[in-house]
Design a protein around this motif. Structure first.
Motif, mmCIF file in Angstrom:
data_model
loop_
_atom_site.group_PDB
_atom_site.id
_atom_site.type_symbol
_atom_site.label_atom_id
_atom_site.label_comp_id
_atom_site.label_asym_id
_atom_site.label_seq_id
_atom_site.Cartn_x
_atom_site.Cartn_y
_atom_site.Cartn_z
ATOM 1 N N UNK A 69 0.800 -1.213 0.000
ATOM 2 C CA UNK A 69 0.000 0.000 0.000
ATOM 3 C C UNK A 69 0.838 1.270 0.000
ATOM 4 N N UNK A 70 2.104 1.139 0.395
ATOM 5 C CA UNK A 70 3.000 2.304 0.345
ATOM 6 C C UNK A 70 4.010 2.110 -0.792
ATOM 7 N N UNK A 71 4.681 0.972 -0.796
ATOM 8 C CA UNK A 71 5.584 0.662 -1.918
ATOM 9 C C UNK A 71 4.742 0.212 -3.125
ATOM 10 N N UNK A 72 5.295 0.402 -4.301
ATOM 11 C CA UNK A 72 4.505 0.126 -5.510
ATOM 12 C C UNK A 72 4.457 -1.368 -5.834
ATOM 13 N N UNK A 73 3.438 -1.729 -6.590
ATOM 14 C CA UNK A 73 3.307 -3.099 -7.093
ATOM 15 C C UNK A 73 4.457 -3.427 -8.040
ATOM 16 N N UNK A 74 4.900 -2.406 -8.787
ATOM 17 C CA UNK A 74 6.007 -2.630 -9.731
ATOM 18 C C UNK A 74 7.277 -3.029 -8.984
ATOM 19 N N UNK A 75 7.454 -2.415 -7.827
ATOM 20 C CA UNK A 75 8.630 -2.738 -7.011
ATOM 21 C C UNK A 75 8.549 -4.189 -6.535
ATOM 22 N N UNK A 76 7.371 -4.582 -6.021
ATOM 23 C CA UNK A 76 7.213 -5.969 -5.556
ATOM 24 C C UNK A 76 7.462 -6.939 -6.711
ATOM 25 N N UNK A 77 6.919 -6.602 -7.852
ATOM 26 C CA UNK A 77 7.090 -7.468 -9.015
ATOM 27 C C UNK A 77 8.578 -7.607 -9.368
ATOM 28 N N UNK A 78 9.284 -6.499 -9.259
ATOM 29 C CA UNK A 78 10.720 -6.526 -9.569
ATOM 30 C C UNK A 78 11.481 -7.401 -8.560
ATOM 31 N N UNK A 79 11.084 -7.345 -7.294
ATOM 32 C CA UNK A 79 11.724 -8.193 -6.281
ATOM 33 C C UNK A 79 11.514 -9.674 -6.631
ATOM 34 N N UNK A 80 10.308 -9.986 -7.064
ATOM 35 C CA UNK A 80 10.020 -11.377 -7.434
ATOM 36 C C UNK A 80 10.828 -11.777 -8.674
ATOM 37 N N UNK A 81 10.948 -10.820 -9.595
ATOM 38 C CA UNK A 81 11.685 -11.106 -10.826
ATOM 39 C C UNK A 81 13.164 -11.418 -10.524
#
Lengths: 850, 161
Positions: free
Chosen positions: A419-431
């Motif tokens: 909710x504070x950090x972006x979904x794109x960031x989470x996706x990048x961590x998974x990538x």
């Protein structure tokens, strides 16, 4: 909140430079070498200054020693040789962008005779040839260590100083000569491992002052405080700070001089300029403020080498580098002095430097700690002190460098605040996890911050947490928490409850703890739980007493002026870290065998007391016989459909886990350490769950003798068919009881449809971290191996030296792990993200004793 | 154990030549080599201490390992069927066939095989020995590391480590 200016967050166009590719190849080719420089210099100074007389050593004397060593140690700008896996030295051209080194070797093993280096004494002649993780050593170094170093520490390392004092204390207390119940308990290894004789280390220094103001400003501050300090102890502390910081500056100047000397001899104009650039950087930092990104990185690096001179290379961590270095990065980018590709090259070079040393693990300890690096954690992302999104361009630059390098050290950890950090960031961590197969570990900011504030940290301190060693959270640069002080084998505590204070490993005729009743006479499950809780209190009493006792030995003999000068708290209080100078103090126990014990409780509850399938006597008999002749009972016990198992959203099973974590948190949380802080509890196990596993007999959850325990807070392998249920069970555990961190280890099968897998990956993390509208805390941490069972099995016989795996906290090269630990990773539950279901396979055979 | 006269005579050899001493050491240590190979018996400790004593007499280089070292060890089996005390002082080694009261380090071992594994194993058996309760060490643990080096260094000189 920093603006993200990168177009492509994956920075796919940035690849390894030729320089880094070469350095990385050399890194993998080279073998760790024992370095005799530190022990030689430290021993000589200690001998010449009367440190071996058994009397406490003042912080100022220690500081003078470190200054001398920093100024005298070899200033290495470029290495000229490494040693190959075939034990032959090889020359190479070292075009590193950073000068200096942790040891005098390309990949060194620093030795700390003040701690446990003497354990290597018996194998000095053979360590180059040993089966597990050999260390190269020159004949000269063998002789130096054997004749000039080790003999002086026979009576003077922390373990012996502590043991001797313990004997004297007990002689007065009990009137018994050589009586040492707690030390004997520690030496038996099967109950808990006590880390104080080895190090404290696990912490994150504060580099921000050094980067922004320079060490000269800190020296000036110390001088001013010294002048007005109200007592001699504080005056001495500030004088010690000045000494060590002058030493660090001196070391950097020596590097500058060496770079200038090499430049004067260099014919290649490109290299000549590189050397002159290095010299310019070292004339500026760390003495003065960093003017550029490169100077900021150099400040961190040089301070880092100094911290390792003082503190053993186990779990020292670098903290939130993307926050500390961001201003310098942004300024250089904005002014056109730096490109993203340049930044990635610099970061890659720094990552290699950070990995220029490995811990000195004796052959005998390979079973418990085999394959470990120095566990130097770096933390990225999350929120800032005000709760705003802290992810910046440098976060992505560091992620890309990690993805390209695929190194064991540093151990990358990423924070995520839903909710504070972006979904794109989470996706990048998974990538990046998909690409590397094992890193970074992901931490749920919301749960971690809740855990830390529950232990008394302010909201600002908690929001500014960094990850230490494996997975332990602590306020960045201000938390001194020895997170690995006690490594507790919880299955041994269960054993003591099962056998009325005795342990099958140490013999049934020896009463180890206290008699809490014969379970065969118990009439209710609660009665057994009462016995277990008493045993938990007993072990907590003894392990914390011993830790506090050795803490006092550290206070007398091992003050830490270098670390204290780079920390928030000591400068304000005028007090060393070891004496409680940090802004936040604690110690911690980390628990092995949580899931195995919880499932054993559920099995006892269901099979003995609820369903009365067997009596307690029959159960104990089955355990004694390792289930031989009791195959039907074992089949019942291991079947998750018949006996409740943690990780299946079974209310009784999950409640037993919760009961354990709450009890452990309460019992340890009541204990005060020698620095005025309270104990915390964590659930990360490195490789101990495999090491402890091979010592323990059969257990009520159906586990047979010598089988591995389960890592961290993870449910037992093979009994949790649904990924969602497994995650929900773990997420139910209260964060406030897990303040010293957890490791949840999951294994995912790589899938063909990468995009879909990435989407499922991110959704799963989001779901696990979700706090269900405040009804739970959400899972605290999660880490992955993205690899198939078959690939791992194949790697046992045909190891790829670069194959990175996540152990339980840190990352390791699979080939470096001992066979028992390899089996544990192979056998971990593997899920197919597209279905959320467990992949079935036959357990890997238990390694036979070599 | 070597008598004083014998020690004096033996000491002459390395003063002539270290290599000659090394040769003599190998020549007279066949029993220990056998014990370290496939001829292990209950007399392992006796052979080991004899071999070390011989090594200190015949090799100046090996003797340098105990220069300025003062320390005493007790080795015993739990049932006391085997017991010996070793004292290092004045660059010399004295062995008694009974345990002394005042020791720096006491090693209690299950049997000869356990002691051999503990001191000489080439892989991970030191920990195994401790964990399996085959060997218990009391007192200053650093002394056992030093003794371990002395034993391994002797083994190296005999070509068996």
């Amino acid at each position: 909140m920093p603006e993200i200016t990168l177009g492509d967050l994956s920075l796919g166009n940035c690849v390894l430079s030729e320089r880094v590719t070469h350095l990385r190849d050399v890194y993998f080719e080279s073998m760790p070498e024992i370095c005799g420089e530190r022990p030689r210099l430290i021993t000589r100074f200690s001998k010449n200054h009367g440190f071996f007389n058994g009397q406490p050593i003042s912080i100022l004397n220690k500081a003078k020693m470190y200054r001398r060593v920093l100024e005298e140690r070899e200033a290495i700008v470029s290495h000229t040789r490494g040693v190959g896996r075939d034990m032959r030295p090889f020359p190479f051209e070292d075009r590193q962008l950073f000068a200096g080194s942790t040891t005098s070797k390309l990949k060194g093993v620093p030795l700390y005779p003040e701690f446990l280096a003497l354990t290597l004494w018996p194998e000095l002649w053979t360590m180059s040839r040993r089966e597990s993780n050999p260390f190269y050593i020159t004949e000269d170094d063998v002789k130096t260590l054997n004749f000039d170093v080790f003999p002086h520490w026979l009576e003077n390392n922390i373990l012996e100083l502590g043991r001797k004092r313990y004997y004297e204390q007990n002689l007065q207390k009990y009137g018994r000569k050589k009586y040492d119940p707690e030390i004997k308990l520690m030496q038996r290894l099967v109950f808990f491992l006590a880390s104080k004789p080895e190090c404290i280390s696990h912490t994150i220094p504060d580099f921000s002052k050094a980067v922004k103001l320079g060490l000269r400003a800190v020296i000036d501050e110390a001088r001013e405080k010294e002048a007005t300090a109200p007592d001699p102890a504080r005056k001495e502390f500030y004088a010690a700070v000045r000494e060590v910081l002058e030493g660090i500056i001196g070391y950097s100047r020596n590097l500058a001089a060496e770079a200038e000397r090499l430049a004067s001899l260099e014919n290649d104009s490109g290299r000549k300029q590189e050397l002159l650039d290095i010299a310019v950087v070292h004339r500026q930092v760390p003495e003065f403020p960093a003017r550029s990104f490169r100077e900021a990185l150099t400040t961190v690096w040089i301070c880092w080498t100094a911290v390792h001179l003082e503190n053993p290379n186990i779990g020292l961590s670098l903290g939130r580098l993307d926050q500390i270095l961001y201003d310098n990065y942004r300024r250089d980018i904005d002014q056109g002095r730096l490109t993203v590709a340049d930044a990635i090259e610099l970061i890659c070079c720094l990552w290699l430097k950070i990995g220029d040393h490995v811990p000195a693990v004796p052959e005998a300890s390979e079973q418990l700690f085999g394959g470990t690096g120095s566990n130097q954690a770096i933390t990225l992302g999350g929120v800032d002190r005000d709760g705003n999104d802290a992810v910046n361009d440098l976060t992505y630059v560091m992620l890309r460098a990690t993805e390209l390098m695929k190194l064991r050290d540093p151990n990358l950890n990423a924070r995520y605040y839903s909710g504070v950090n972006s979904q794109e960031y989470l996706r990048r961590l998974c990538e990046v996890n998909l690409e590397t197969g094992a890193t970074p570990a992901l931490h749920n900011d919301r749960a971690v911050i809740k855990a830390l504030t529950s232990k008394g940290e302010t909201m600002e301190q908690a929001r500014d947490y960094g990850v230490i060693g494996c997975v332990e959270p602590g306020s960045n640069g201000r938390f001194y928490g020895h997170t690995a002080a006690i490594l507790l084998n919880l299955t041994s505590v269960l054993e003591l409850a099962l056998f009325n204070g005795r342990h099958r490993h140490t013999g049934m005729d020896l009463l180890i703890s206290k008699e809490t009743g014969d379970p065969r006479t118990f009439t209710s499950f609660e009665q057994f739980i009462g016995a277990l809780e008493e045993q938990i209190r007993w072990i907590a009493d003894h392990s914390t007493d011993l830790n506090n006792f050795f803490g006092k030995i550290h206070q007398d003999f091992y003050p830490t002026p270098i670390l204290s000068s780079l920390f928030e708290g000591p400068m304000e209080k005028g007090r060393d870290l070891i004496d409680g100078g940090a802004a936040v103090n604690s110690s911690a126990a980390t628990i092995s065998g949580l899931a195995d014990v919880a499932d054993s409780l559920s099995a006892i509850e269901k099979v003995v007391f609820d369903d009365k399938v067997v009596s307690f006597e029959e159960l104990l008999e089955a355990l004694e016989r390792n289930f031989e002749g009791y195959e039907a009972l074992q089949a019942l016990l291991i079947n998750p459909e018949k006996t409740p198992k943690y990780g299946n959203e079974d209310p009784k099973a999950d409640a037993n886990v919760r009961r354990l974590v709450e009890t452990l948190d309460r019992v340890f949380g009541e204990k005060e350490n020698y620095r005025g802080g309270k104990y915390r509890v964590g659930y990360w196990t490195m490789t101990n769950h495999a090491g402890f596993g091979r010592l323990m007999q059969a257990m009520p959850n159906g586990r047979k003798a010598r089988e591995n325990f389960t890592s961290g807070i993870t449910p037992v392998s093979g009994v949790t068919p649904s990924l969602t249920k497994a995650l929900n069970s773990v997420a139910l555990q209260p964060a406030s009881c897990l303040a010293s961190g957890v490791a949840l280890n999951l294994k995912y099968t790589p899938e063909q449809d990468r995009e879909k897998m990435l989407e499922n990956f991110a959704d799963t993390v989001e779901g696990y971290f979700d706090d269900d509208g405040g009804r739970s805390d959400g899972g605290m941490e999660i880490q992955f191996n993205i690899v198939t069972h078959k690939t791992l099995v194949d790697a046992v016989g045909n190891p790829d030296p670069k194959m990175l795996v996540r152990v339980s906290g840190y990352t390791a090269y699979f080939k470096d792990l001992n066979p028992q630990m390899q089996k544990e990773i192979i056998d971990r539950t593997e899920y197919l993200l597209s279905t959320g279901k467990m992949v079935t396979f036959e357990p890997f055979p238990l390694p036979t004793k070599r | 154990m070597a008598s004083r006269i014998r020690r004096t005579l033996l000491n002459i050899i390395p003063s002539i030549s270290e290599r000659a001493g090394q040769w003599a050491l190998q020549r007279f240590s066949g029993g220990l080599v056998g014990q370290l190979g496939d001829r292990l018996t209950d007399k392992f400790l006796e052979f080991l201490l004899y071999g070390m004593d011989l090594g200190f007499c015949l090799s100046r280089d090996y003797r340098r390992n105990i220069k300025d070292f003062r320390g005493s060890y007790v080795f015993r089996t739990a049932n006391q069927s085997v017991a010996a005390s070793v004292t290092f002082a004045n660059e010399d080694m004295q062995v008694q066939t009974k345990p002394v009261e005042d020791w720096d380090c006491r090693i209690t071992f299950e049997n000869a095989a356990a002691l051999r594994r503990f001191l000489f194993s080439g892989n991970q058996d030191i920990l195994n020995s401790l964990l399996a309760n085959e060997v218990e060490v009391e007192g200053n643990l650093n002394y056992i590391y030093r003794f371990g080096f002395l034993a391994k260094d002797l083994g190296r000189r005999l070509g068996v480590v």
